[in-house]
Structures are given as structure tokens and as C-alpha cells.
Design a protein around this motif. Structure first.
Motif, PDB file in Angstrom:
ATOM      1  N   VAL A 273       0.960  -1.513   0.349  1.00 42.61           N
ATOM      2  CA  VAL A 273      -0.126  -0.063  -0.123  1.00 42.61           C
ATOM      3  C   VAL A 273       0.728   1.327  -0.372  1.00 42.61           C
ATOM      4  O   VAL A 273       1.884   1.528   1.254  1.00 42.61           O
ATOM      5  CB  VAL A 273      -0.858   0.310   1.510  1.00 42.61           C
ATOM      6  N   VAL A 274       0.004   1.778  -1.257  1.00 40.62           N
ATOM      7  CA  VAL A 274       1.907   3.163  -0.799  1.00 40.62           C
ATOM      8  C   VAL A 274       0.576   4.648  -0.687  1.00 40.62           C
ATOM      9  O   VAL A 274       0.892   5.759  -0.419  1.00 40.62           O
ATOM     10  CB  VAL A 274       1.989   3.701  -2.062  1.00 40.62           C
ATOM     11  N   GLY A 275      -0.933   4.324  -1.110  1.00 43.97           N
ATOM     12  CA  GLY A 275      -1.992   5.817  -0.900  1.00 43.97           C
ATOM     13  C   GLY A 275      -3.523   4.908  -0.888  1.00 43.97           C
ATOM     14  O   GLY A 275      -3.289   3.485  -1.298  1.00 43.97           O
ATOM     15  N   ILE A 276      -3.924   6.183  -0.444  1.00 42.97           N
ATOM     16  CA  ILE A 276      -5.546   5.501  -0.584  1.00 42.97           C
ATOM     17  C   ILE A 276      -6.611   7.349  -0.183  1.00 42.97           C
ATOM     18  O   ILE A 276      -5.791   8.346   0.528  1.00 42.97           O
ATOM     19  CB  ILE A 276      -5.570   4.628   0.935  1.00 42.97           C
ATOM     20  N   GLU A 277      -7.462   7.088  -1.055  1.00 49.58           N
ATOM     21  CA  GLU A 277      -7.871   8.595  -1.667  1.00 49.58           C
ATOM     22  C   GLU A 277      -9.875   8.009  -1.674  1.00 49.58           C
ATOM     23  O   GLU A 277      -9.587   6.947  -2.541  1.00 49.58           O
ATOM     24  CB  GLU A 277      -7.085   9.368  -2.697  1.00 49.58           C
ATOM     25  N   ASP A 278     -10.431   8.644  -1.062  1.00 51.91           N
ATOM     26  CA  ASP A 278     -11.753   8.907  -1.479  1.00 51.91           C
ATOM     27  C   ASP A 278     -12.299  10.005  -2.370  1.00 51.91           C
ATOM     28  O   ASP A 278     -11.916  10.643  -2.663  1.00 51.91           O
ATOM     29  CB  ASP A 278     -12.362   8.924  -0.059  1.00 51.91           C
ATOM     30  N   GLY A 279     -13.917   9.173  -2.511  1.00 53.23           N
ATOM     31  CA  GLY A 279     -14.999  10.155  -3.444  1.00 53.23           C
ATOM     32  C   GLY A 279     -15.862   9.778  -2.904  1.00 53.23           C
ATOM     33  O   GLY A 279     -16.543   8.809  -2.584  1.00 53.23           O
ATOM     34  N   SER A 280     -17.067  10.494  -3.745  1.00 56.01           N
ATOM     35  CA  SER A 280     -18.276  10.719  -2.772  1.00 56.01           C
ATOM     36  C   SER A 280     -19.263  11.163  -3.694  1.00 56.01           C
ATOM     37  O   SER A 280     -19.006  12.193  -4.420  1.00 56.01           O
ATOM     38  CB  SER A 280     -18.263  10.864  -2.047  1.00 56.01           C
ATOM     39  N   ILE A 281     -19.949  10.633  -3.522  1.00 59.56           N
ATOM     40  CA  ILE A 281     -21.195  11.579  -4.287  1.00 59.56           C
ATOM     41  C   ILE A 281     -22.858  12.011  -3.831  1.00 59.56           C
ATOM     42  O   ILE A 281     -23.094  10.740  -2.278  1.00 59.56           O
ATOM     43  CB  ILE A 281     -22.158  11.378  -5.923  1.00 59.56           C
ATOM     44  N   TYR A 282     -23.293  12.812  -3.075  1.00 68.53           N
ATOM     45  CA  TYR A 282     -24.426  12.954  -2.376  1.00 68.53           C
ATOM     46  C   TYR A 282     -25.607  13.684  -2.505  1.00 68.53           C
ATOM     47  O   TYR A 282     -25.579  14.741  -3.568  1.00 68.53           O
ATOM     48  CB  TYR A 282     -23.967  13.620  -1.143  1.00 68.53           C
ATOM     49  N   ASP A 283     -27.121  13.472  -2.303  1.00 66.71           N
ATOM     50  CA  ASP A 283     -28.080  13.933  -2.950  1.00 66.71           C
ATOM     51  C   ASP A 283     -27.930  14.319  -4.851  1.00 66.71           C
ATOM     52  O   ASP A 283     -28.867  15.417  -4.969  1.00 66.71           O
ATOM     53  CB  ASP A 283     -28.452  15.226  -2.527  1.00 66.71           C
TER      54      ASP A 283
END
Length: 239
Positions: free
Chosen positions: A189-199
Motif C-alpha cells: 500500500v502506498v496511498g488511499i483516497e476517497d470519493g463520493s456523491i451526495y444527494d
């Protein structure tokens, strides 16, 4: 007054029983739990929760180049499990407790016989100095309708970011979704990123969610090189 207390307790036990039977909403919107039966007492409900937790494997995947502490949670139950929160206790070389941190993600669902990845944010932390950690999972009751199955994930590297399309093959529409993308190099593991959408409406039976996820960076905000990435759906729900 005594009769009122009896009625309130009966309703509470009924509601708890309904939750244990359904856990998170499954992909088809139906509850399924062949292992557990409706609890008759609060003690039965607590025991059922403990049995669910025993069947969740906890693995430290590693520390990213920005310092994030990455954890994999594998649900070996035949039902989806809703998680309120995850905490990590860190210990020094002598076994002394040093600090406790909560993961970046909370209020999410782990699909049946599947896994998710979450992390403790590395800002202002140096997790490599600790010799041991203990991961604690807190289960709860979802406020929204969560779906955990029947999704098709498509992801590509655009040379600028990761473009993710998630197709909802369920009979129910959604309005929110969150994902984590784990970046690896030579298996580490070298990185972790998140993403999202709401409503944003994600229609049933073929509707799609479109999410862009940034490349990872190190503690000096320099780009991190990677040769593989994996997408994990953390939560998909209808308010």
C-alpha cells in the motif's frame, strides 16, 4: 406506569429483533440472516452482535506514503453488517497503551462474505513508531436504507485521476455513495483516497454513479507512483 414500561420494553425488543434479522439492507432490499434468530432479550441482542463481530477479520494492510494507517475488514458472515464506527488503539514496544484513533469512515456497511478498506488519517501522526495496534468495531442500527450488493464497478486511470463508474443493478434507487481507492506498488500500500456523491439520484436497474478520485500524494504533497489500484464501495444508501 408499570404497564407503560412493559409496552415500551416490548417495542424496543421487537425493533432490535428486526435489526438483527436484516442487518444492512441487502442488494435486493430484503433481509437475510440464516444464522441468527430474533432475540428475546437485550442480552440476546448483545450476544448476536458479538457473534457478528467475531466473524469479521481485521487486517492492517500498511501505512501509506502520506502516513495513513490502512485497514481491511472482511465480513465472513452470511449477512451484511452495518458498522457505526471503527477505532484503533496503539501500543509502544513495552505494550503500553499510547493513543486511540478513529477511522476516517463511519456509518457504513460491509457486504456479506466480502470486504471493505478504511483508514486512520495520518495527519499529525507517526504510526510507524508504534509496535502494536488493536482494532475495535462498533456495530449499530442504520438510519438509512443501505444496499450492499448488485453493483458493477468500472474504473480507469485517466493519467490525471481515477474515473469510477458504479452501476446500480438493484430494484431501488440511491442518492448517496462513497468509495475508497487503495493504491499499491509491487503489492504494498502506498496511498488511499476517497470519493463520493451526495444527494444525486442514482436510478434503479442500471443507473450509474460517476466519481473522480485524486491520485495519492506523500507527506510532502508530492505525487506517489503506483502500479495497481483497487476500488471499494464503502456505503451506498437512500436517505
Amino acid at each position: 406506569m408499570k404497564n407503560l414500561k412493559v409496552v415500551v420494553l416490548a417495542i424496543l425488543i421487537l425493533l432490535i429483533g428486526m435489526f438483527i434479522l436484516t442487518g444492512c439492507s441487502s442488494g435486493n432490499g430484503e433481509g437475510m440472516n440464516p444464522t441468527y434468530t430474533e432475540p428475546e432479550t437485550i442480552e440476546d441482542e448483545e450476544q448476536a452482535m458479538e457473534e457478528l463481530k467475531k466473524n469479521i477479520e481485521k487486517e492492517v494492510m500498511g501505512i501509506t506514503q502520506s502516513g495513513d494507517y490502512v485497514i481491511k475488514l472482511k465480513n465472513n458472515n452470511d449477512v451484511p453488517v452495518y458498522v457505526d464506527d471503527v477505532s484503533v488503539r496503539f501500543f509502544d514496544a513495552e505494550g503500553n497503551f499510547v493513543k486511540k484513533e478513529n477511522t476516517y469512515d463511519s456509518y457504513f456497511c460491509i457486504p456479506a462474505n466480502n470486504e471493505v478498506v478504511t483508514y486512520v488519517w495520518g495527519y499529525d501522526n507517526n504510526f510507524s513508531e508504534y509496535s502494536k495496534s488493536e482494532i475495535e468495531i462498533m456495530l449499530g442500527e442504520p438510519l438509512y436504507t443501505y444496499l450492499s450488493e448488485n453493483f458493477e464497478v468500472k474504473a480507469s486511470d485517466t493519467n490525471e485521476e481515477i474515473a469510477v463508474t458504479i452501476v446500480n443493478n438493484n430494484d431501488a434507487e440511491l442518492d448517496s455513495m462513497k468509495i475508497n481507492v487503495v493504491f499499491l506498488k509491487e503489492g504494498s500500500v502506498v496511498g488511499i483516497e476517497d470519493g463520493s456523491i451526495y444527494d444525486e439520484k442514482i436510478e434503479a436497474n442500471g443507473g450509474a454513479a460517476y466519481i473522480n478520485v485524486d491520485y495519492p500524494s506523500d507527506s510532502d504533497y508530492e505525487d506517489v507512483t503506483f502500479d495497481e489500484f483497487k476500488v471499494y464501495i464503502i456505503s451506498a444508501y437512500k436517505r
